[in-house]
Design a protein around this motif. Structure first.
Motif, PDB file in Angstrom:
ATOM      1  N   ILE A 161      26.576 115.649 -45.843  1.00 33.42           N
ATOM      2  CA  ILE A 161      26.083 116.951 -45.407  1.00 33.42           C
ATOM      3  C   ILE A 161      26.467 117.992 -46.447  1.00 33.42           C
ATOM      4  CG2 ILE A 161      26.102 118.663 -43.568  1.00 33.42           C
ATOM      5  CD1 ILE A 161      27.144 116.497 -41.683  1.00 33.42           C
ATOM      6  N   PRO A 162      25.513 118.717 -47.017  1.00 30.50           N
ATOM      7  CA  PRO A 162      25.844 119.692 -48.067  1.00 30.50           C
ATOM      8  C   PRO A 162      26.790 120.784 -47.566  1.00 30.50           C
ATOM      9  CG  PRO A 162      23.488 119.232 -48.051  1.00 30.50           C
ATOM     10  CD  PRO A 162      24.053 118.591 -46.823  1.00 30.50           C
ATOM     11  N   PHE A 163      27.762 121.108 -48.403  1.00 34.27           N
ATOM     12  CA  PHE A 163      28.702 122.207 -48.201  1.00 34.27           C
ATOM     13  C   PHE A 163      29.605 122.020 -46.971  1.00 34.27           C
ATOM     14  CE2 PHE A 163      25.089 124.005 -50.531  1.00 34.27           C
ATOM     15  CZ  PHE A 163      25.738 124.380 -51.693  1.00 34.27           C
ATOM     16  N   VAL A 164      29.742 120.789 -46.501  1.00 34.98           N
ATOM     17  CA  VAL A 164      30.705 120.463 -45.445  1.00 34.98           C
ATOM     18  C   VAL A 164      31.809 119.632 -46.092  1.00 34.98           C
ATOM     19  CG1 VAL A 164      31.098 119.255 -43.269  1.00 34.98           C
ATOM     20  CG2 VAL A 164      28.990 120.558 -43.616  1.00 34.98           C
ATOM     21  N   ALA A 165      33.029 120.180 -46.117  1.00 32.56           N
ATOM     22  CA  ALA A 165      34.129 119.566 -46.856  1.00 32.56           C
ATOM     23  C   ALA A 165      34.643 118.316 -46.150  1.00 32.56           C
ATOM     24  CB  ALA A 165      35.266 120.567 -47.025  1.00 32.56           C
ATOM     25  N   PRO A 166      34.841 117.224 -46.873  1.00 31.20           N
ATOM     26  CA  PRO A 166      35.451 116.039 -46.262  1.00 31.20           C
ATOM     27  C   PRO A 166      36.913 116.243 -45.874  1.00 31.20           C
ATOM     28  CG  PRO A 166      34.254 115.452 -48.260  1.00 31.20           C
ATOM     29  CD  PRO A 166      34.362 116.940 -48.238  1.00 31.20           C
ATOM     30  N   PHE A 167      37.592 117.169 -46.546  1.00 29.81           N
ATOM     31  CA  PHE A 167      39.016 117.396 -46.277  1.00 29.81           C
ATOM     32  C   PHE A 167      39.263 118.870 -45.980  1.00 29.81           C
ATOM     33  CE2 PHE A 167      43.167 118.837 -47.790  1.00 29.81           C
ATOM     34  CZ  PHE A 167      44.019 118.008 -47.073  1.00 29.81           C
ATOM     35  N   THR A 168      39.965 119.152 -44.886  1.00 30.44           N
ATOM     36  CA  THR A 168      40.361 120.520 -44.554  1.00 30.44           C
ATOM     37  C   THR A 168      41.813 120.513 -44.093  1.00 30.44           C
ATOM     38  OG1 THR A 168      39.651 120.379 -42.226  1.00 30.44           O
ATOM     39  CG2 THR A 168      38.013 121.135 -43.833  1.00 30.44           C
ATOM     40  N   ALA A 169      42.500 121.615 -44.339  1.00 30.85           N
ATOM     41  CA  ALA A 169      43.887 121.755 -43.906  1.00 30.85           C
ATOM     42  C   ALA A 169      44.167 123.221 -43.603  1.00 30.85           C
ATOM     43  CB  ALA A 169      44.849 121.248 -44.983  1.00 30.85           C
ATOM     44  N   ARG A 170      44.976 123.455 -42.596  1.00 36.21           N
ATOM     45  CA  ARG A 170      45.378 124.808 -42.238  1.00 36.21           C
ATOM     46  C   ARG A 170      46.835 124.795 -41.807  1.00 36.21           C
ATOM     47  NH1 ARG A 170      46.483 127.502 -37.938  1.00 36.21           N
ATOM     48  NH2 ARG A 170      45.842 125.775 -36.589  1.00 36.21           N
ATOM     49  N   GLY A 171      47.601 125.766 -42.289  1.00 36.14           N
ATOM     50  CA  GLY A 171      48.997 125.911 -41.896  1.00 36.14           C
ATOM     51  C   GLY A 171      49.284 127.334 -41.483  1.00 36.14           C
ATOM     52  N   GLY A 172      50.129 127.500 -40.482  1.00 36.68           N
ATOM     53  CA  GLY A 172      50.435 128.833 -39.983  1.00 36.68           C
ATOM     54  C   GLY A 172      51.918 129.020 -39.734  1.00 36.68           C
ATOM     55  N   LEU A 173      52.372 130.255 -39.860  1.00 31.66           N
ATOM     56  CA  LEU A 173      53.761 130.622 -39.624  1.00 31.66           C
ATOM     57  C   LEU A 173      53.788 131.920 -38.837  1.00 31.66           C
ATOM     58  CD1 LEU A 173      56.880 130.525 -40.192  1.00 31.66           C
ATOM     59  CD2 LEU A 173      56.383 131.808 -42.296  1.00 31.66           C
ATOM     60  N   GLN A 174      54.570 131.953 -37.757  1.00 27.34           N
ATOM     61  CA  GLN A 174      54.756 133.168 -36.974  1.00 27.34           C
ATOM     62  C   GLN A 174      56.244 133.466 -36.848  1.00 27.34           C
ATOM     63  OE1 GLN A 174      52.625 134.118 -33.447  1.00 27.34           O
ATOM     64  NE2 GLN A 174      50.897 132.771 -33.917  1.00 27.34           N
ATOM     65  N   VAL A 175      56.607 134.718 -37.154  1.00 22.09           N
ATOM     66  CA  VAL A 175      58.003 135.157 -37.101  1.00 22.09           C
ATOM     67  C   VAL A 175      58.089 136.357 -36.162  1.00 22.09           C
ATOM     68  CG1 VAL A 175      59.998 135.963 -38.405  1.00 22.09           C
ATOM     69  CG2 VAL A 175      58.363 134.377 -39.472  1.00 22.09           C
TER      70      VAL A 175
END
Length: 293
Positions: A202-216
Motif C-alpha cells: 500500500i503506497p505511503f503506509v509504513a511497515p514499521f511505526t513506533a511511538r514513545g511517551g513520557l509524562q511528568v
C-alpha cells in the motif's frame, strides 16, 4: 457458561450530496448485534455480527461495497496477572471533505468521499499487568474490500485510490507508572501490507511505526513529550521514501482549581515530510487558557 444481560445493538448511517462542481452522492450504513457471555473463572466472550454497506455515484465513477463480518471479543485469564485475548472489530470508517483535507491537503481537485470498509480488524495475543507495569503483545490482521490510500500524480499532487487491501503483523505495547507518578509508554508495530487485487504494498503506509511517551506530573500540573517514528514508506513496487520522525511536547500549569494555562509545541525535532514534495513548517508553538466552570 451463563449469559449476561449484555445484548449490544448498534446502527449508524448517513448520506451526502455534494454540489455539481464535484457531483457526488454517497450513502452508507452499518448495523450490528452481539451478546456477551462470562464464566465463573473470569473469562468473557462477546459474539455477534455486523453488516456494512456504502454506495457512491460521482463524476469520477461509481463504487459500492457490501460486507457481513463477525464481532468477537474474547478474554481468558491465565493466573492473576496474565490474560489471553482475541478480537475482531468490523466497522465502517466514514470521513468528510474536511477529514480528507486534514489527512492530505495536496490532493487533486474533485476528491471522492467514501468510507473504509474494515471487514476484519483483528488482534490476538497476551497481556501482563503487574503493579504499575503493563505489557501487551499481539498479532494483527486487517482485511478491507474498500480502503483509502494515495498515489503520487505526474503533476506532483496526489490522487485518492479506494481499493481492497490486507495487512498482517505484530505489535507490542508497554507502559509503566512509577511510584512518583511519572509514566512512560511505548507502542511498536511491524506489518506487511498488500493490495489484494493489483499486488504490491500500500503506497505511503509504513511497515514499521513506533511511538514513545513520557509524562511528568508536578504539584500544579504536568509536562509530557511524545516521539513518533515511521519507517521508510513504499511509493510503488520499486521505490520508497524516507520515514517521518516527530518530537512534540506539551505542558499544563494550574493557576487555580478552575483556571489552567496550556502550552503545546509541535515538531520540536525531526525531519517531517509526510507527503514527499511538501515539507511541513518548522516548530509550531501554541498556548491558551482553559477555564472550568
Amino acid at each position: 457458561v451463563r449469559p449476561v444481560a449484555g445484548l449490544q445493538i448498534d446502527a449508524r448511517g448517513g448520506a451526502a450530496g455534494l454540489d455539481e462542481g464535484i457531483g457526488q452522492d454517497m450513502q452508507f450504513g452499518s448495523a450490528g448485534a452481539a451478546y456477551e457471555f462470562t464464566s465463573r473463572a473470569g473469562a468473557s466472550l462477546l459474539l455477534g455480527a455486523r453488516a456494512m454497506a456504502y454506495e457512491v455515484g460521482s463524476q469520477n465513477g461509481d463504487g459500492y461495497a457490501r460486507a457481513i463480518a463477525p464481532i468477537v471479543d474474547l478474554s481468558v485469564p491465565i493466573g492473576n496477572a496474565l490474560r489471553a485475548f482475541g478480537s475482531n472489530s468490523p466497522r465502517l470508517v466514514s470521513r468528510s471533505l474536511g477529514d480528507l483535507a486534514e489527512t492530505n491537503p495536496f490532493v487533486q481537485d474533485r476528491p471522492d468521499v467514501a468510507p473504509d470498509v474494515l471487514r476484519a480488524d483483528a488482534r490476538a495475543g497476551v497481556e501482563l499487568v503487574a503493579g504499575g507495569l503493563s505489557l501487551r503483545g499481539f498479532a494483527l490482521f486487517v482485511d478491507a474490500p474498500t480502503y483509502l490510500f494515495y498515489q503520487r500524480a505526474p503533476d506532483g499532487r496526489y490522487v485518492q485510490v479506494y481499493d481492497s487491501i490486507r495487512m498482517q503483523g505484530l505489535g507490542l505495547e508497554a507502559s509503566v507508572v512509577l511510584p512518583s507518578g511519572i509514566s512512560l509508554d511505548a507502542v511498536v508495530t511491524a506489518r506487511e501490507t498488500e493490495l489484494t487485487e493489483g499486488g504490491g504494498e500500500i503506497p505511503f503506509v509504513a511497515p514499521f511505526t513506533a511511538r514513545g511517551g513520557l509524562q511528568v506530573p508536578f504539584s500544579r500540573g504536568r509536562l509530557s513529550a511524545t516521539l513518533y517514528r515511521e519507517g521508510k514508506r513504499p511509493v510503488n513496487t520499486t521505490d520508497s521514501v524516507d520515514g517521518v520522525t516527530l518530537l512534540s511536547a506539551d505542558a499544563r500549569f494550574d493557576v487555580t482549581s478552575q483556571i489552567s494555562v496550556l502550552l503545546q509545541a509541535d515538531r520540536l525535532a525531526g525531519a517531517v515530510e509526510e507527503w514527499p514534495g511538501y515539507p511541513l513548517a518548522g516548530t509550531a508553538v501554541r498556548g491558551g487558557v482553559r477555564v472550568t466552570l
